[in-house]
Design a protein around this motif. Structure first.
Motif, short mmCIF file in Angstrom:
data_model
loop_
_atom_site.label_atom_id
_atom_site.label_comp_id
_atom_site.label_asym_id
_atom_site.label_seq_id
_atom_site.Cartn_x
_atom_site.Cartn_y
_atom_site.Cartn_z
N TRP A 37 1.50 0.04 -6.34
CA TRP A 37 1.51 0.05 -4.70
C TRP A 37 2.96 0.80 -4.35
CZ3 TRP A 37 -1.05 -2.87 -1.35
CH2 TRP A 37 -2.06 -3.89 -1.78
N TYR A 72 -1.93 1.98 -2.05
CA TYR A 72 -1.91 1.68 -3.55
C TYR A 72 -2.76 2.91 -4.10
CZ TYR A 72 -6.62 -0.08 -2.94
OH TYR A 72 -7.78 -0.32 -2.40
N GLN A 84 -4.02 4.41 1.81
CA GLN A 84 -2.60 4.63 2.55
C GLN A 84 -2.99 4.39 4.18
OE1 GLN A 84 1.06 7.43 2.89
NE2 GLN A 84 -0.97 8.46 2.41
#
Length: 349
Positions: A37, A72, A84
């Motif tokens: 992440w 992630y 994203q």
């Protein structure tokens, strides 16, 4: 459509050869799923007339944000994916603007990987740098001429023959770009390609080319763009130069624009880096009979609050000097038309 099928045939053939070249050994062991992440916020402050698009006296202090992102990255053997989003974006296009990247792919080896989804086209050196690692507070004037993100398919390779690499892809029309306002997926396409060379982490050289068909709708001109860039890093010194040339902006014949910049940065200490970057944009419109230019010069300092993790906590301070035709400039490039002070504070994980 002939160009579309030719490009698709090339990509599919390259993918097929990559599969044949990849070792196809069976393994009873299931690969480990790896998930990373990430996220960051870039809070901003600005002061000066240059913050307004039309000049004037609105020179008061302003606060805002450049990026508010989270996402992630996934690796599962040779399979990879990335998502994203940017909560600082609104509106919608062929994909909601809040979605920055949404891709899935497969890495055959270092010389060939393929991905599909929504991601950046491979045009532009600075544009293809992460927004969390920019040398100055803003993406520069050259960004307005690239093809931007779009849904597509791209084949990539790195570390070929030591340091060569490539990207080649086909996309939906790149209507997120400021220079492309038309095109219908299924009827028009965009394509882009890039070649590069890396010598360790010292020298990077690249050249790219892209096209989006019927850039203002069916029957208008195709938008084409060429870009070349070079980066040199050694002993705390960073030198960069980039040139981009956009033709037939928004499908208007002979409406062309070029942007180039020179950049220098030097780490005074691990915590402080001094930077200077000079931009020049020039627009020619043969139909309107105009030729105007705009220049922006960034002078500033980057402060890395934790030098061992440079981009996790960083402050950037820039003063931008504007010159050239300034208020007569009508180009697509969104440079500052008056002097402005910019500050940004980034926290990243």
């Amino acid at each position: 459509m002939k160009k579309y099928f030719t490009l698709m045939s090339f990509i599919m053939a390259a993918m097929f050869m990559s599969v044949l070249a990849s070792p196809m050994t069976a393994s009873a062991e299931t690969p480990k799923l790896k998930v990373k992440w990430f996220g960051y916020i870039q809070a901003t402050a600005g002061l000066g007339d240059g913050l307004t698009s039309e000049g004037g006296d609105a020179d008061g202090l302003r606060f805002g944000a450049d990026r508010i992102r989270i996402g992630y990255k996934v690796k599962f053997g040779k399979v990879f994916s990335k998502l994203q989003v940017d909560f600082n974006k609104t509106g919608s296009d062929m994909a909601p603007s809040i979605i920055k990247d949404a891709e899935v792919g497969y890495k055959f080896d270092t010389a060939a990987s393929v991905k599909m989804g929504l991601f950046k086209t491979p045009v532009g050196m600075d544009f293809n740098s992460s927004g969390s690692k920019l040398d100055i507070t803003k993406r520069g004037m050259e960004k307005q001429l690239v093809l931007e993100r779009s849904y597509g398919l791209m084949l990539s390779g790195r570390k070929i023959g030591g340091g060569f690499g490539y990207d080649i892809g086909v996309f939906n029309p790149t209507t997120r770009s400021t220079v492309v306002s038309g095109g219908t997926k299924g009827d028009q396409i965009a394509y882009a390609g890039r070649v590069m060379y890396n010598m360790d982490k010292t020298l990077h050289v690249e050249a790219s080319y892209g096209m989006s068909e019927d850039a203002n709708g069916t029957g208008t001109e195709d938008y084409t763009v060429f870009d070349v860039g070079v980066t040199y890093k050694a002993h705390g010194l960073t030198l960069k130069a980039e040139y981009i040339d956009g033709r037939d902006i928004k499908g208007i014949k002979d409406k062309d624009e070029t942007v180039w910049y020179l950049h220098a940065g030097y780490k005074i200490t691990p915590m402080y880096e001094a930077v200077i970057r000079h931009y020049l944009a020039d627009e020619e419109d043969e139909i309107a009979g105009t030729d105007t230019d705009l220049s922006n010069t960034y002078v500033g300092v980057n402060v890395f609050l934790h030098p061992d993790k440079r981009f996790n906590s960083r402050i950037q301070l820039n003063y931008v000097f504007a010159s050239g035709d300034e208020w007569d400039y009508k180009g697509s490039t969104k440079g500052f038309k008056d002097d402005v002070f910019l500050a940004q504070y980034q926290v990243k994980f």
